[in-house]
Design an enzyme around this catalytic site. Sequence first.
Site, PDB file in Angstrom:
ATOM      1  N   ASP A  13      -2.833  41.123  38.531  1.00 26.89           N
ATOM      2  CA  ASP A  13      -2.388  42.284  37.664  1.00 26.89           C
ATOM      3  C   ASP A  13      -2.660  43.525  36.593  1.00 26.89           C
ATOM      4  O   ASP A  13      -4.280  42.316  36.457  1.00 26.89           O
ATOM      5  CB  ASP A  13      -0.823  41.871  36.679  1.00 26.89           C
ATOM      6  CG  ASP A  13       0.589  42.608  36.688  1.00 26.89           C
ATOM      7  OD1 ASP A  13       0.527  44.036  36.751  1.00 26.89           O
ATOM      8  OD2 ASP A  13       0.281  42.931  34.833  1.00 26.89           O
ATOM      9  N   ASP A  15      -2.205  46.318  34.128  1.00 27.94           N
ATOM     10  CA  ASP A  15      -2.137  45.937  32.995  1.00 27.94           C
ATOM     11  C   ASP A  15      -0.957  45.335  32.142  1.00 27.94           C
ATOM     12  O   ASP A  15      -0.177  44.378  32.894  1.00 27.94           O
ATOM     13  CB  ASP A  15      -1.204  47.341  33.077  1.00 27.94           C
ATOM     14  CG  ASP A  15      -1.756  48.566  33.390  1.00 27.94           C
ATOM     15  OD1 ASP A  15      -3.185  48.921  33.239  1.00 27.94           O
ATOM     16  OD2 ASP A  15      -1.318  49.562  33.991  1.00 27.94           O
TER      17      ASP A  15
END
Length: 178
Positions: A13, A15
């Site tokens: 991922d 952020d």
Amino acid sequence: MPTSSDPSAVLFDRDSTLVVDVPYNGDPDLVRPMPGAVEAVAAVRAAGVPIGVVSNQSGIARGLVTRDQVDAVNARVDELFGGFDTWQICPHGPDDGCACRKPAPGLVLRAAEALGVDPVGAVVIGDIGADVGAAQAAGARAVLVPTPITRAEEVAAAPVVAPDLLAAVRVALAGGAG
């Protein structure tokens, strides 16, 4: 050189996992790696395992950032981390009903296809339940790295929880991801 116990790919991922979350960031100058993240990605690269990023970017659908701005931020992430083998971005909003927005499997499946690997052998590392859900929906393994925004029920439901990104990578490379 990968071994049979290595994952087919490690998908991160963006952020709050790779970089400090700046909501709807369209400014590459605001990109800051999470603690230990550069070293964690380097460890995967050193193991010879393909790496990618799978990221929901609903700010595009919401009109808060453009795709060009998101691409510029991602290019800065690439610079800081030494490049990723694939970037898969969902530009849709939560109510768009797409197949790519995590926790749907689309981003993970597209990343595996782009890398030429079986998603079942991939590991997704992220900070919220949607990351775990996307991994599971695609048949991949998941490692959750909680942050202050991760809900307690997401931590409780995760098959594998690591205290930080470097520990998550160690688990992934050891074949211990759930």
